[in-house]
Motif scaffolding. Structure first.
Motif, PDB file in Angstrom:
ATOM      1  N   MET A   1       0.839  -1.200   0.000  1.00 11.77           N
ATOM      2  CA  MET A   1       0.000   0.000   0.000  1.00 11.77           C
ATOM      3  C   MET A   1       0.874   1.250   0.000  1.00 11.77           C
ATOM      4  SD  MET A   1      -3.347  -0.473   2.303  1.00 11.77           S
ATOM      5  CE  MET A   1      -2.485  -0.948   3.773  1.00 11.77           C
ATOM      6  N   ALA A   2       0.320   2.284  -0.592  1.00  9.60           N
ATOM      7  CA  ALA A   2       1.097   3.531  -0.649  1.00  9.60           C
ATOM      8  C   ALA A   2       1.011   4.264   0.688  1.00  9.60           C
ATOM      9  CB  ALA A   2       0.548   4.411  -1.761  1.00  9.60           C
ATOM     10  N   LYS A   3       2.065   4.961   0.991  1.00 10.12           N
ATOM     11  CA  LYS A   3       2.055   5.771   2.216  1.00 10.12           C
ATOM     12  C   LYS A   3       1.063   6.922   2.055  1.00 10.12           C
ATOM     13  CE  LYS A   3       6.876   5.007   3.447  1.00 10.12           C
ATOM     14  NZ  LYS A   3       8.128   5.703   3.788  1.00 10.12           N
ATOM     15  N   SER A   4       0.473   7.315   3.150  1.00  8.10           N
ATOM     16  CA  SER A   4      -0.563   8.343   3.107  1.00  8.10           C
ATOM     17  C   SER A   4       0.048   9.743   3.207  1.00  8.10           C
ATOM     18  CB  SER A   4      -1.517   8.122   4.270  1.00  8.10           C
ATOM     19  OG  SER A   4      -2.373   9.234   4.407  1.00  8.10           O
ATOM     20  N   ASP A   5      -0.632  10.693   2.532  1.00  7.37           N
ATOM     21  CA  ASP A   5      -0.212  12.095   2.656  1.00  7.37           C
ATOM     22  C   ASP A   5      -0.816  12.755   3.882  1.00  7.37           C
ATOM     23  OD1 ASP A   5       1.402  12.094   0.422  1.00  7.37           O
ATOM     24  OD2 ASP A   5      -0.268  12.496  -0.932  1.00  7.37           O
TER      25      ASP A   5
ATOM     26  N   GLN B 193       6.632   0.333   6.897  1.00  5.92           N
ATOM     27  CA  GLN B 193       6.015   1.659   6.717  1.00  5.92           C
ATOM     28  C   GLN B 193       4.992   1.644   5.583  1.00  5.92           C
ATOM     29  OE1 GLN B 193       6.811   3.108   9.777  1.00  5.92           O
ATOM     30  NE2 GLN B 193       6.554   4.951   8.558  1.00  5.92           N
ATOM     31  N   GLN B 194       5.238   0.797   4.555  1.00  2.00           N
ATOM     32  CA  GLN B 194       4.286   0.715   3.444  1.00  2.00           C
ATOM     33  C   GLN B 194       2.901   0.339   3.964  1.00  2.00           C
ATOM     34  OE1 GLN B 194       4.916   1.698   0.397  1.00  2.00           O
ATOM     35  NE2 GLN B 194       7.071   2.073   0.844  1.00  2.00           N
ATOM     36  N   GLU B 195       2.853  -0.428   5.055  1.00  2.00           N
ATOM     37  CA  GLU B 195       1.570  -0.822   5.641  1.00  2.00           C
ATOM     38  C   GLU B 195       1.093   0.179   6.690  1.00  2.00           C
ATOM     39  OE1 GLU B 195      -0.265  -3.328   4.701  1.00  2.00           O
ATOM     40  OE2 GLU B 195       1.168  -4.255   3.337  1.00  2.00           O
ATOM     41  N   ALA B 197       2.160   3.269   7.536  1.00  2.00           N
ATOM     42  CA  ALA B 197       2.059   4.700   7.224  1.00  2.00           C
ATOM     43  C   ALA B 197       1.027   4.953   6.127  1.00  2.00           C
ATOM     44  CB  ALA B 197       3.418   5.266   6.812  1.00  2.00           C
ATOM     45  N   ALA B 198       0.303   3.891   5.731  1.00  2.00           N
ATOM     46  CA  ALA B 198      -0.758   4.047   4.735  1.00  2.00           C
ATOM     47  C   ALA B 198      -2.010   4.594   5.423  1.00  2.00           C
ATOM     48  CB  ALA B 198      -1.061   2.704   4.075  1.00  2.00           C
ATOM     49  N   THR B 199      -3.007   4.950   4.601  1.00  2.00           N
ATOM     50  CA  THR B 199      -4.233   5.524   5.157  1.00  2.00           C
ATOM     51  C   THR B 199      -4.886   4.578   6.163  1.00  2.00           C
ATOM     52  OG1 THR B 199      -4.530   6.655   3.085  1.00  2.00           O
ATOM     53  CG2 THR B 199      -6.431   6.603   4.536  1.00  2.00           C
ATOM     54  N   TRP B 203      -2.904   6.291  10.489  1.00  2.00           N
ATOM     55  CA  TRP B 203      -3.684   7.534  10.347  1.00  2.00           C
ATOM     56  C   TRP B 203      -5.158   7.361  10.669  1.00  2.00           C
ATOM     57  CZ3 TRP B 203      -0.285  10.896  10.980  1.00  2.00           C
ATOM     58  CH2 TRP B 203       0.975  10.762  10.400  1.00  2.00           C
ATOM     59  N   TRP B 236       7.598  11.791   5.851  1.00  2.00           N
ATOM     60  CA  TRP B 236       6.856  12.459   4.767  1.00  2.00           C
ATOM     61  C   TRP B 236       7.567  13.740   4.350  1.00  2.00           C
ATOM     62  CZ3 TRP B 236       4.506  16.899   3.205  1.00  2.00           C
ATOM     63  CH2 TRP B 236       3.598  16.793   2.146  1.00  2.00           C
ATOM     64  N   HIS B 240       9.240  14.430   0.712  1.00  2.00           N
ATOM     65  CA  HIS B 240       8.646  15.414  -0.184  1.00  2.00           C
ATOM     66  C   HIS B 240       9.433  16.705  -0.281  1.00  2.00           C
ATOM     67  CE1 HIS B 240       5.292  12.643   0.275  1.00  2.00           C
ATOM     68  NE2 HIS B 240       4.835  13.145  -0.847  1.00  2.00           N
TER      69      HIS B 240
END
Lengths: 113, 247
Positions: A1-5, B193-195, B197-199, B203, B236, B240
């Motif tokens: 899964m992609a990391k969330s913003d 983190q791919q798991e 830190a995902a939505t 979060w 993040w 970025h």
């Protein structure tokens, strides 16, 4: 899964939470003091105006206002979610647009005044 | 030992015959010193052998006997009868499907646990002659608290966010991911983190803190999740705003 913003808005929320936890009680006390008739020199219009005119003072005010706004926006989004409002996307757009508008206004005032 | 007539109201459900779960009341004489699990065992042995529930160690180590006791997620082996008055209501852990009576279907949790790789991921292979992976007491201390998780899932039953959003990876799995991320011998953080830190990962947590209140091993999952949020936020900004420092 992609990391969330979501990290971006959470970062502003966390920074704002830290700032407001320290600054808000102080502001309450500083507001109550004149209301109770205690007006030390540091709280007169002239000295506060001088504080706001200094670049560092102006930056501090903008930072506090902006971070508090983003903190409040994210808090409101989470609270509405916890209260069962399921329109998270719409809520997020409304609260973050409000915070962004407030942030721009704070920046504009800081430059214009 | 003083005896007491204990009344238990136990949720019963047999998927083969019942359309809806129902409550069944049992009244048994129990010593005051017993825990709820003792009372259930006594019922199963002397009154109703069809009553189903999970348990194993009877000493708050195996994490099998989690149930809702008077609406609160508890280990039944750690819940003393003397702490309860009147009828004691016993239900399966909230937020999980019921398999039968007090037995829940835990596949969702087990799948999520696997996804966060809750084991050491070695960075580079070392020959056996190189010896053990050494660690200072200070390095051990950073994660030791999070090793105490017994996978009892009380935190999932307590978490209102998991109740609202079943895709949420949840407190225990994220705390265990954090435990391995903090381990100086581990190199699997980016994969985890791919798991987390995902939505659907950290979060979804709104820091209600119920997980830490019900945790029988004082792991403090809520604290772990807050630390994961801070580290993921720093990630993040690094990814970025400073792409040249991408790790």
């Amino acid at each position: 899964m992609a990391k969330s913003d979501k990290a971006l808005v959470w970062g502003l929320f966390a920074a704002g939470g830290t700032v407001t936890a320290f600054v808000t009680p102080v502001l309450v006390v500083l507001t109550l003091l004149p209301a109770l008739g205690v007006l030390p020199d540091v709280l007169t219009y002239d000295s506060l105006r001088a504080f706001a005119d200094a670049t560092l003072g102006r930056l501090a005010i903008v930072a506090i206002v902006v971070l508090s706004l983003w903190h409040a926006a994210h808090r409101l989004r989470i609270t509405l979610h916890d209260f069962g409002v399921r329109a998270d996307y719409a809520v997020a757009v409304v609260v973050y647009v409000a915070a962004a508008v407030g942030s721009l206004a704070a920046g504009w005032y800081a430059l214009a005044l | 030992m003083s005896q007491r007539l204990v009344e238990l109201e136990v949720l019963r459900f047999n998927p083969e015959t019942d359309a809806e779960p129902t409550f069944q009341r049992y009244a048994v004489e129990c010593p005051e010193e017993w825990v709820v699990l003792d009372a259930l065992n006594h019922i199963k042995e002397t009154v109703d052998p069809t009553l189903s529930y999970r348990w194993s160690c009877h000493m708050a180590v195996c994490g099998s006997c989690g149930m809702m006791i008077n609406g609160e997620p508890k280990l039944s082996c750690k819940s003393f009868l003397r702490d309860y008055e009147g009828v004691i209501r016993v239900e399966p852990l909230a937020h999980f499907p019921i398999q039968r009576d007090l037995v829940t279907v835990i596949d969702d949790f087990v799948t999520k646990l696997k996804r966060v790789k809750p084991y050491l991921v070695a960075g580079e292979a070392r020959p056996v002659e190189a010896g053990e992976y050494r660690q200072t007491p200070a390095q051990l201390k950073t994660y030791k608290q999070y090793t105490l998780c017994i996978n009892c899932m009380l935190c999932y039953a307590a978490c209102p966010e998991y109740g609202l959003e079943p895709k949420f990876i949840g407190p225990a799995a994220i705390s265990l991911a954090h435990r391995y991320n903090l381990d100086s011998r581990d190199a699997g953080r980016e994969a985890r983190q791919q798991e987390i830190a995902a939505t659907e990962g950290v979060w979804e947590c709104s820091f209600v803190g119920a997980c830490s209140e019900v945790c029988p091993e004082h792991v403090d999952p809520a604290g772990a999740l807050q630390q994961v949020k801070i580290k993921s936020t720093l990630d993040w900004f690094r990814e970025h705003l400073m792409p040249w420092r991408r790790t």
